[in-house]
Design a protein around this motif. Structure first.
Motif, short mmCIF file in Angstrom:
data_model
loop_
_atom_site.label_atom_id
_atom_site.label_comp_id
_atom_site.label_asym_id
_atom_site.label_seq_id
_atom_site.Cartn_x
_atom_site.Cartn_y
_atom_site.Cartn_z
N HIS A 1 -5.44 -0.90 -5.45
CA HIS A 1 -4.55 -0.09 -4.61
C HIS A 1 -3.26 -0.81 -4.26
O HIS A 1 -2.27 -0.17 -3.91
CB HIS A 1 -5.27 0.31 -3.31
CG HIS A 1 -6.07 1.56 -3.43
ND1 HIS A 1 -7.36 1.56 -3.92
CD2 HIS A 1 -5.79 2.86 -3.14
CE1 HIS A 1 -7.83 2.80 -3.92
NE2 HIS A 1 -6.90 3.60 -3.45
N ARG B 1 -2.60 4.11 -11.62
CA ARG B 1 -3.33 4.72 -10.52
C ARG B 1 -4.58 3.90 -10.24
O ARG B 1 -5.25 3.43 -11.18
CB ARG B 1 -3.70 6.16 -10.89
CG ARG B 1 -2.50 7.08 -11.10
CD ARG B 1 -2.90 8.38 -11.75
NE ARG B 1 -3.61 8.12 -12.98
CZ ARG B 1 -4.32 9.03 -13.63
NH1 ARG B 1 -4.44 10.25 -13.16
NH2 ARG B 1 -4.93 8.71 -14.75
N PRO B 2 -4.93 3.69 -8.98
CA PRO B 2 -6.00 2.75 -8.63
C PRO B 2 -7.32 2.96 -9.39
O PRO B 2 -7.89 2.00 -9.92
CB PRO B 2 -6.18 2.97 -7.13
CG PRO B 2 -4.84 3.39 -6.66
CD PRO B 2 -4.27 4.23 -7.77
N ALA C 1 0.83 -1.21 0.00
CA ALA C 1 0.00 0.00 0.00
C ALA C 1 0.86 1.25 0.00
O ALA C 1 0.60 2.22 -0.73
CB ALA C 1 -0.93 -0.02 1.21
N LEU C 2 1.92 1.27 0.84
CA LEU C 2 2.80 2.43 0.90
C LEU C 2 3.55 2.63 -0.40
O LEU C 2 3.66 3.75 -0.92
CB LEU C 2 3.79 2.27 2.06
CG LEU C 2 4.79 3.41 2.27
CD1 LEU C 2 4.06 4.71 2.56
CD2 LEU C 2 5.77 3.07 3.38
N TRP C 3 4.10 1.55 -0.94
CA TRP C 3 4.81 1.60 -2.22
C TRP C 3 3.90 2.16 -3.30
O TRP C 3 4.27 3.06 -4.06
CB TRP C 3 5.31 0.20 -2.57
CG TRP C 3 6.10 0.12 -3.85
CD1 TRP C 3 6.60 1.15 -4.60
CD2 TRP C 3 6.48 -1.08 -4.54
NE1 TRP C 3 7.25 0.67 -5.71
CE2 TRP C 3 7.20 -0.70 -5.69
CE3 TRP C 3 6.27 -2.44 -4.28
CZ2 TRP C 3 7.71 -1.64 -6.59
CZ3 TRP C 3 6.78 -3.37 -5.17
CH2 TRP C 3 7.49 -2.97 -6.31
N SER C 4 2.67 1.64 -3.37
CA SER C 4 1.73 2.08 -4.39
C SER C 4 1.37 3.54 -4.22
O SER C 4 1.30 4.30 -5.19
CB SER C 4 0.47 1.21 -4.34
OG SER C 4 0.77 -0.14 -4.64
N GLN C 5 1.15 3.95 -2.97
CA GLN C 5 0.77 5.34 -2.71
C GLN C 5 1.88 6.31 -3.13
O GLN C 5 1.62 7.34 -3.75
CB GLN C 5 0.45 5.52 -1.23
CG GLN C 5 -0.13 6.89 -0.89
CD GLN C 5 -0.55 6.99 0.57
OE1 GLN C 5 -0.32 6.08 1.35
NE2 GLN C 5 -1.17 8.11 0.93
N ILE C 6 3.11 5.96 -2.82
CA ILE C 6 4.25 6.81 -3.19
C ILE C 6 4.39 6.87 -4.72
O ILE C 6 4.58 7.95 -5.29
CB ILE C 6 5.54 6.28 -2.55
CG1 ILE C 6 5.49 6.46 -1.04
CG2 ILE C 6 6.77 6.99 -3.13
CD1 ILE C 6 6.63 5.79 -0.30
N VAL D 1 2.10 6.24 -7.05
CA VAL D 1 0.95 6.92 -7.66
C VAL D 1 1.11 8.43 -7.54
O VAL D 1 0.82 9.18 -8.49
CB VAL D 1 -0.36 6.45 -7.01
CG1 VAL D 1 -1.52 7.39 -7.37
CG2 VAL D 1 -0.69 5.03 -7.45
N ALA D 2 1.59 8.92 -6.40
CA ALA D 2 1.82 10.35 -6.22
C ALA D 2 2.90 10.84 -7.19
O ALA D 2 2.78 11.92 -7.79
CB ALA D 2 2.23 10.64 -4.78
#
Length: 326
Positions: free
Chosen positions: A192, A231-232, A22-27, A29-30
């Motif tokens: 996500h 992106r999700p 989740a953290l990897w994906s969030q970073i 995606v940003a």
């Protein structure tokens, strides 16, 4: 023997893995959102906005106005990169991010997966832009959108140019990851967590498969901002689109003779993504007046493999429409 001491480390490991993904994906995606910002305009439609590029002469007549509709797992750059600069001096080009893709909203949520619904959104966009009529240029999955548009809004279409279009039912199914990603509850969680790490392992190979037997340009992924699909919300929208396609073409196949405008279909004889035998050949049987072009040793992206031929055919179709109109 008590299994709880063994289960606890396992559950902790799973939670740690989920947190890491989740953290990897969030970073990532940003980072993707910052790297590939919108460069076009936003057009209001019912419930949201559609992002598009409007290039070329604004006073172009209908036969010199093109609407580009991209296929799955992409955005408007997939067509504008190889074709835009070759056509923009003589044609007005409206290159659209389909609903949920690129920087466009998906105002109807899951309902917007229907090519029919996307055709209606396209009609709204054209009305806002004051475009009475245009030639629709569509690739792959968007072939279903373009043909729906031509059937549902026949007075808004001058002609169709279909590139490796999906038009008919096919045996088998779709790639496994589309199923969980398109589900209402599982889809958001899946989208996500897994697209970003999955892309590290498979994106380049997937692009090679689309271009086979030719090679993709070295900078293709960057130049077409392909990672926007990771992106999700975009990943889930793409999965919903692909999942809805088969049922749609089942309903539309057999009705294509309703389309009365000039049509050119350009497809590669080595297309492994959308079979030229199942789709293009069957489409040609339903519409014998359509011009069918089979490019030798070309895969699923004829506009990348032979952009000059595609531009020549678009120009010839435009000239033909103008002759018929006069």
């Amino acid at each position: 023997m008590d299994k709880k001491p063994f289960m606890l480390p396992f559950l902790v490991s799973i939670l740690v893995l989920i947190g890491f993904l989740a953290l990897w994906s969030q970073i990532e995606v940003a980072r993707i959102s910052l790297k590939y910002p919108p460069k076009g305009i936003f057009v209001p439609v019912s419930g949201g906005r559609i992002h598009l590029r409007d290039i070329g002469p604004r006073d172009a007549p209908p036969e010199r106005t093109l609407v580009f509709i991209h296929g799955a797992s992409s955005n408007h750059l997939a067509l504008t990169m190889p074709l835009g600069h070759r056509l923009e001096k003589e044609f007005r080009i409206i290159a659209i991010d389909r609903p949920g893709h690129g920087h466009s909203d998906r105002p109807g949520g899951r309902d917007d997966a229907s090519p029919t619904k996307q055709a209606h959104i396209l009609n709204e966009v054209m009305m806002v832009l004051g475009i009475e009529k245009a030639i629709i240029v569509a690739h792959s999955l968007a072939g279903a959108v373009a043909t729906s548009f031509a059937m549902d809004f026949p007075t808004r279409v001058s002609g169709l140019v279909l590139l490796g279009p999906a038009t008919h039912p096919w045996p088998g199914g779709i790639a496994w990851y589309y199923y969980p990603a398109s589900r209402p509850v599982v889809g958001p969680l899946f989208s996500h967590l897994l697209p970003v790490p999955g892309a590290v392992l498979s994106m380049e190979k997937a692009i090679e498969g689309v271009f086979f037997p030719q090679k993709p340009p070295p900078a293709y992924i960057e130049e077409t901002a392909l990672r926007l699909t990771l992106r999700p919300k975009s990943f889930q929208a793409n999965a919903e689109d692909v999942s809805a396609l088969l049922n749609h073409v089942r309903q539309r196949a057999g009705r294509y003779s309703e389309i009365k405008v000039p049509i050119v279909v350009i497809t590669g004889d080595k297309d492994l993504t959308v079979s030229p035998v199942i789709h293009t050949a069957q489409f040609g049987k339903e519409l014998p007046a359509a011009k069918i072009i089979l490019l030798k040793d070309v895969g699923h992206v004829p506009h990348e493999s032979d952009p000059e031929r595609v531009v020549a055919e678009i120009t010839a179709l435009s000239d033909r429409i103008r002759f018929l109109r006069e």
